[in-house]
Design a protein around this motif. Structure first.
Motif, short mmCIF file in Angstrom:
data_model
loop_
_atom_site.label_atom_id
_atom_site.label_comp_id
_atom_site.label_asym_id
_atom_site.label_seq_id
_atom_site.Cartn_x
_atom_site.Cartn_y
_atom_site.Cartn_z
N ASP A 168 8.13 2.49 4.49
CA ASP A 168 7.87 3.38 5.62
C ASP A 168 6.73 4.36 5.37
OD1 ASP A 168 9.94 2.18 7.01
OD2 ASP A 168 11.44 3.64 6.33
N ASN A 169 6.48 4.70 4.12
CA ASN A 169 5.50 5.74 3.81
C ASN A 169 4.28 5.20 3.08
OD1 ASN A 169 7.17 7.89 4.86
ND2 ASN A 169 8.43 7.63 3.02
N GLY A 170 4.06 3.89 3.14
CA GLY A 170 2.93 3.30 2.45
C GLY A 170 1.62 3.51 3.19
N PRO A 171 0.52 3.13 2.56
CA PRO A 171 -0.80 3.30 3.18
C PRO A 171 -1.02 2.31 4.31
CG PRO A 171 -0.99 2.08 1.14
CD PRO A 171 0.45 2.50 1.23
N PRO A 172 -2.05 2.53 5.13
CA PRO A 172 -2.38 1.56 6.17
C PRO A 172 -2.68 0.18 5.58
CG PRO A 172 -3.63 3.58 6.45
CD PRO A 172 -2.97 3.68 5.12
N VAL A 173 -2.39 -0.85 6.36
CA VAL A 173 -2.65 -2.24 5.96
C VAL A 173 -3.69 -2.84 6.90
CG1 VAL A 173 -1.68 -4.56 5.83
CG2 VAL A 173 -0.43 -2.64 4.84
N PHE A 174 -4.75 -3.37 6.32
CA PHE A 174 -5.79 -4.07 7.07
C PHE A 174 -5.68 -5.57 6.77
CE2 PHE A 174 -8.82 -0.16 6.54
CZ PHE A 174 -7.94 0.62 7.26
N LEU A 175 -6.10 -6.38 7.72
CA LEU A 175 -6.09 -7.84 7.56
C LEU A 175 -7.51 -8.35 7.67
CD1 LEU A 175 -4.36 -10.50 7.44
CD2 LEU A 175 -4.45 -10.50 9.95
N LYS A 176 -7.95 -9.10 6.66
CA LYS A 176 -9.31 -9.65 6.65
C LYS A 176 -9.29 -11.10 7.11
CE LYS A 176 -13.56 -9.63 3.91
NZ LYS A 176 -14.18 -9.12 2.67
#
Length: 344
Positions: free
Chosen positions: A198-206
């Motif tokens: 719940d408190n992790g960093p943003p996730v980007f998808l390449k």
């Protein structure tokens, strides 16, 4: 000017040897102070403040050895990796080729890296006040469960990352791009979401630029449904434009640099149309000037990443692009870079 003087000697070396030499040299030099950017270039994306939209793409600092130095060269953010759970040697050499006449690169590196544990020890020591560092994670080539590899990477690297990138778009690990298929992608992103917590960093998808007509809509829909915070469009291409002149143009691997520009821009526009602005986009591929960066931002990118152009034009390129953008904003009376996003 200094890079221009050194460039002939650098290009006389094998590309991979030159790359390693540059990483070692940066490790020997004291970090430059992080430059101050024109405040109009700053914006909030995925809950993070990016002082400049110009970032360094994954691939240069594979093992998280030079991120601090690159922030000193004026990158608004730096992405390290791709990092896999276990160290791996990558594909056989030679596997990196300069296409000098085309200002391009072909690579078939194969996620060569020293593994996440070694990188984590370095990243744990970084000064987070210097700037944003994203961590790009991947799966080992011989993994029996690639989704589990991504989840493990997210769990391990999340405490050290300002953001995480899930790289399923490299053409150099057999079968990896199959994770862009709808069912597999949804399973992957659900596993990643659970590992992030719940408190992790943003996730980007390449994502890859080599797409079928319905891929942008399908990938964007799944990414939005599963809470992905941004899409990076796009990785290298397996296509070979007829315009290529260099004798290395027939080498296998992913093509990056100037010849990728039109295809990457088309992919960006397709994802912007498919997502309707519901998810931030980060443009990569063939960007080598302020004009290129502006075109990507107007086409819908909040941020841009460079790598191959940095090889040809030197480490000062990030600041030159940022300066060009600020000058154009001044000329047009634009108050914030965010006002340009998607304005074409």
């Amino acid at each position: 000017m200094m890079y221009g003087l050194l460039k002939p000697a650098i290009f006389a070396l094998d590309p991979e040897r030159a790359h390693r030499a540059s990483i070692r040299a940066l490790g020997l030099l004291p970090d430059r102070p992080v430059p101050a950017f024109d405040t109009r270039l700053g914006q909030e994306v995925a809950g993070l403040h990016f002082p400049s939209p110009v970032g360094l793409a994954a691939g240069y600092d594979k093992d998280a050895e030079a991120h601090s130095a690159m922030l000193g060269f004026g990158f608004g953010f730096v992405e390290v990796g791709t990092l896999t759970p276990r160290p791996q040697a990558g594909n056989p050499k030679p596997r990196l080729f300069r296409l000098v006449e085309d200002r391009a690169v072909i690579n078939r590196m194969g996620f060569n890296n020293g593994g996440q544990e070694a990188a984590a020890r370095r990243l744990a020591k970084r000064d987070r006040k210097r700037g944003l560092v994203g961590i790009n994670v991947g799966a080992n080539k011989d993994s029996e469960d690639r989704i589990a590899d991504y989840a493990a990477g997210v769990e391990r690297m999340a405490p050290l990352a300002d953001y995480l990138t899930i790289n399923i778009s490299s053409p150099n690990t057999p079968g990896l791009r199959q994770l862009q298929d709808e069912g597999a992608l949804r399973d992957l992103l659900q596993a990643v979401g659970g590992a992030r917590g719940d408190n992790g960093p943003p996730v980007f998808l390449k994502v890859a630029p080599d797409l079928e007509a319905d891929d942008p809509e399908r990938i964007a829909r799944v990414a939005i449904d599963e809470g992905v915070n941004a899409l990076i469009v796009a990785n290298t291409t397996i296509d070979r434009p007829d315009s290529l002149k260099s004798k290395q143009r027939g080498e296998a691997g992913g093509l990056s640099g100037r010849p990728l520009g039109k295809k990457a821009l088309a992919a960006l526009r397709a994802f912007r149309a498919a997502s309707g602005g519901q998810i931030p986009l980060i443009a990569a591929g063939g960007i080598e000037s302020g004009a290129d960066a502006e075109a990507r931002i107007r086409a819908g990118a909040s941020l841009i990443q460079i790598y191959s152009a940095f090889v040809y034009r030197g480490p000062g390129l990030a600041m030159r692009i940022a300066g060009d953008l600020a000058q154009r904003m001044e000329e047009e009376g634009v108050a914030s870079i965010a006002d340009w996003v998607g304005s074409e």
